[in-house]
Design an enzyme around this catalytic site. Sequence first.
Site, short mmCIF file in Angstrom:
data_model
loop_
_atom_site.label_atom_id
_atom_site.label_comp_id
_atom_site.label_asym_id
_atom_site.label_seq_id
_atom_site.Cartn_x
_atom_site.Cartn_y
_atom_site.Cartn_z
N ASP A 110 0.80 -1.24 0.00
CA ASP A 110 0.00 0.00 0.00
C ASP A 110 0.83 1.29 0.00
O ASP A 110 0.35 2.33 0.47
CB ASP A 110 -0.93 0.05 1.22
CG ASP A 110 -2.06 -0.97 1.15
OD1 ASP A 110 -2.17 -1.66 0.13
OD2 ASP A 110 -2.83 -1.06 2.12
N HIS A 120 -0.68 5.25 1.14
CA HIS A 120 -0.25 6.04 2.30
C HIS A 120 0.46 7.31 1.87
O HIS A 120 0.12 8.42 2.31
CB HIS A 120 0.70 5.22 3.18
CG HIS A 120 0.11 3.97 3.74
ND1 HIS A 120 0.38 3.53 5.03
CD2 HIS A 120 -0.72 3.04 3.22
CE1 HIS A 120 -0.25 2.40 5.25
NE2 HIS A 120 -0.93 2.07 4.16
N GLU A 166 -7.09 -3.30 -3.99
CA GLU A 166 -8.47 -3.11 -3.58
C GLU A 166 -8.99 -1.75 -4.04
O GLU A 166 -9.96 -1.67 -4.79
CB GLU A 166 -8.55 -3.23 -2.05
CG GLU A 166 -9.94 -3.21 -1.46
CD GLU A 166 -9.89 -3.46 0.04
OE1 GLU A 166 -10.55 -4.40 0.50
OE2 GLU A 166 -9.16 -2.73 0.74
N GLU A 204 -7.82 5.30 -4.45
CA GLU A 204 -6.66 5.77 -3.69
C GLU A 204 -5.40 5.70 -4.54
O GLU A 204 -4.47 6.51 -4.34
CB GLU A 204 -6.51 4.95 -2.41
CG GLU A 204 -7.57 5.28 -1.36
CD GLU A 204 -7.41 4.48 -0.09
OE1 GLU A 204 -7.22 5.09 0.99
OE2 GLU A 204 -7.50 3.24 -0.16
#
Length: 750
Positions: free
Chosen positions: A482, A486, A558, A562
């Site tokens: 990820d 972040h 997912e 983002e």
Amino acid sequence: MKNYFYTIKLVLYIFILFNVLLDRALKKVQRKKNGHQIQTLEENSTENPYKTHTTRHSNSSLAPEPPPTTMNHHSLHPFTFPETLSTVLPDPSSFFSPNLLSSPLPTNSFFQNFVLKNGDQPEYIHPYLIKSSLSSLSLSYPSLFSNTAFTYQIFTPDLTISVLNNPNPNQTHTISSFNDLSVTLDIQPNLRFFLVRGSPFLTCQVLQSVPLSISTIHAILDIVPNSSKTKYRISLNNGQTWVLYSSTPISLNNTVSNISSDEFCGIIRIAILPSSDCEFESVLDRFSSCYPISGHAVFTKPFCVEYKFEKKGWGDLLMLANPLHLRLLDDCSVKVLDDFKYKSMDGELVGVVGDSWVLETDPVSITWHSIKGVKQESYPQIIDALVQDVEGLDSTAIATTSSYFFGKLVARAARLALIAEEVCYLDVIPKVRKYLKDTIEPWLDGTFATNGFLYDKSWGGLITKQGSTDTGADFGFGVYNDHHFHIGYFLYGIAVLAKIDPIWGRKYRPQAYSLMADFMTLGRGANSKYPRLRCFDLWKLHSWASGLTEFADGRNQESTSEAVNAYYSAALMGLAYGDTHLVAVGSLLTAMEIHASQTWWHVREDDTIYAADFTRENRVVGIVWANKRDSGLWFAPPEWKECRLGIQVLPLLPITEVLFSDVGFAKQLVDWTLPALNREGVGEGWKGFVYALEGVYDKQVALEKIRSLTGHDDGNSLSNLLWWIFSRDDGGDDGSHGGGIHCWYGRYCH
């Protein structure tokens, strides 16, 4: 009268454009005077990336424009976060060739399973699933299983290749080289496999004269050579027919489930015949003598990626394109074989002849503020919410130490500053600015007491203090999970703070660029501190998020929204620092991520990529895996549809309008989700994203629902939801959402 206003608007834009270009010309003169030449994204890259303000179809050479010199002197020197030794990261030397270990290594690549744990989990090298284990390599033309909840490809070792009577049968493989579109896997000392994505052939170079073994779990019904023994047709009892080609004659003998050869040295190519059509086999015959050994992506023009395949042999190169490739492909650069198709979970793969592909996408808007603007009569309602939201900002009250949740709070506050600018209520900006400084600086200067960014030299990248000792901390950030999510939130806050406080921006530019470079580096080599495009897959044209964790179904992602935020935020940082190269790269990756989201995550009622039962029950995929599509989420079951919608929408930004530019699909998605909101315990924050998307086509109903909310997602606010609703179009389309002047000059027009 309407034409009159359009004329005035055009004159205004021309005036703005003239001033922008004049301003840049003066900055270039100043740069030359000072003699500063600063390299940003591509350290030691031989590629010639972008020069903005050149049309997509220009053939001129495009060189990056150095960023302005109006920066702190320290920004001329690269910044590295403090080094640390992780106690949880795997050792990269197990599978990578020693000559590769001195350079940063990929942590989210399409072949990541080959270098994790035993290296024996399969990876999807379209159109085959490839598995390497026990000094052998197995390939599978996978069958597809699908129901209403998920769809995945089943690995079956249709053919397994090894050296006959291998004296070291348990030897592991080695990655001897890799590139954007390829990986070379060696089973020492004799077999080298060129795994190039999209090749209908598996290509193996036999480096020394050895006898080969090709086994199968099926029964071999027939094996028929041509007259020169350079081609064999292999029929299996599961209905499959494979074709084997060799660069020189090879003698094959078979038993029920095994084929053996005499000693052979040269090239072996194997392909399945997915169709009984004899024309299909003749295509393979025609292109069997030209094979790719590597493939890389080149950034030559704005909103353009070019694939270049290195080939050997003779003749033209035959490859396969996925549905997104076909949508973006410039047909002038290649020949498309419309009837030559392989099945795939990602949609049909279609034959393309050519070793250089040009993929072009329309520009997307990279703007600070809403693309179509907020009407002035709506300002008071937004301002009322804005005052309340800003009043609640208190950096000392933040309880989380998670890099993800902390980043969301940073980005949420940054949204408030930009909304304040857009509705001309600047009184709240000083408090937002202080909050952003108080929250961002400790992460950049290493003074955040309980967490922070550190540099891992073993793989070449950032990890967190907590993640350096705990694989589960920060959602796996310490094992490279990820990262773009972040860091993307932090970059958004940094970009906004650098915009509203340029002095601060100049001071912290080195740290900001180092943070961004963790997942946005274009260069490669030993002198780079980070691998090339850590998360972005240049063949699938979207990101992966799963890092150095082995999964049977390969990489996964997912939340596409983002991911979009990460590249959009990098482009905004480019705007804040006047770095047109960064704007161009960020814009391109944003556009590609959006295209991929709309192709593989958004499931329209009439789509045909996925099986009918899966399409019927799902309007959005929860998790896209390399080898699977799942309706569930990491944190929620499939029936929590509001979470599935929300995780593909958040954070709510101007770019969200481009991501959900298909109004008809937005309505399909909301209609599919709304019944789930009747379930007990549905979170108010998730409802907010459903209502936001409903506002795309029904502003008034959505507004009433938003006003009834009693809470919001930790990265969202009432101000942001009202801004979104009041910036929706009342009807008609001025075309601005597709690009135009907003794409490059949005910061001047807003």
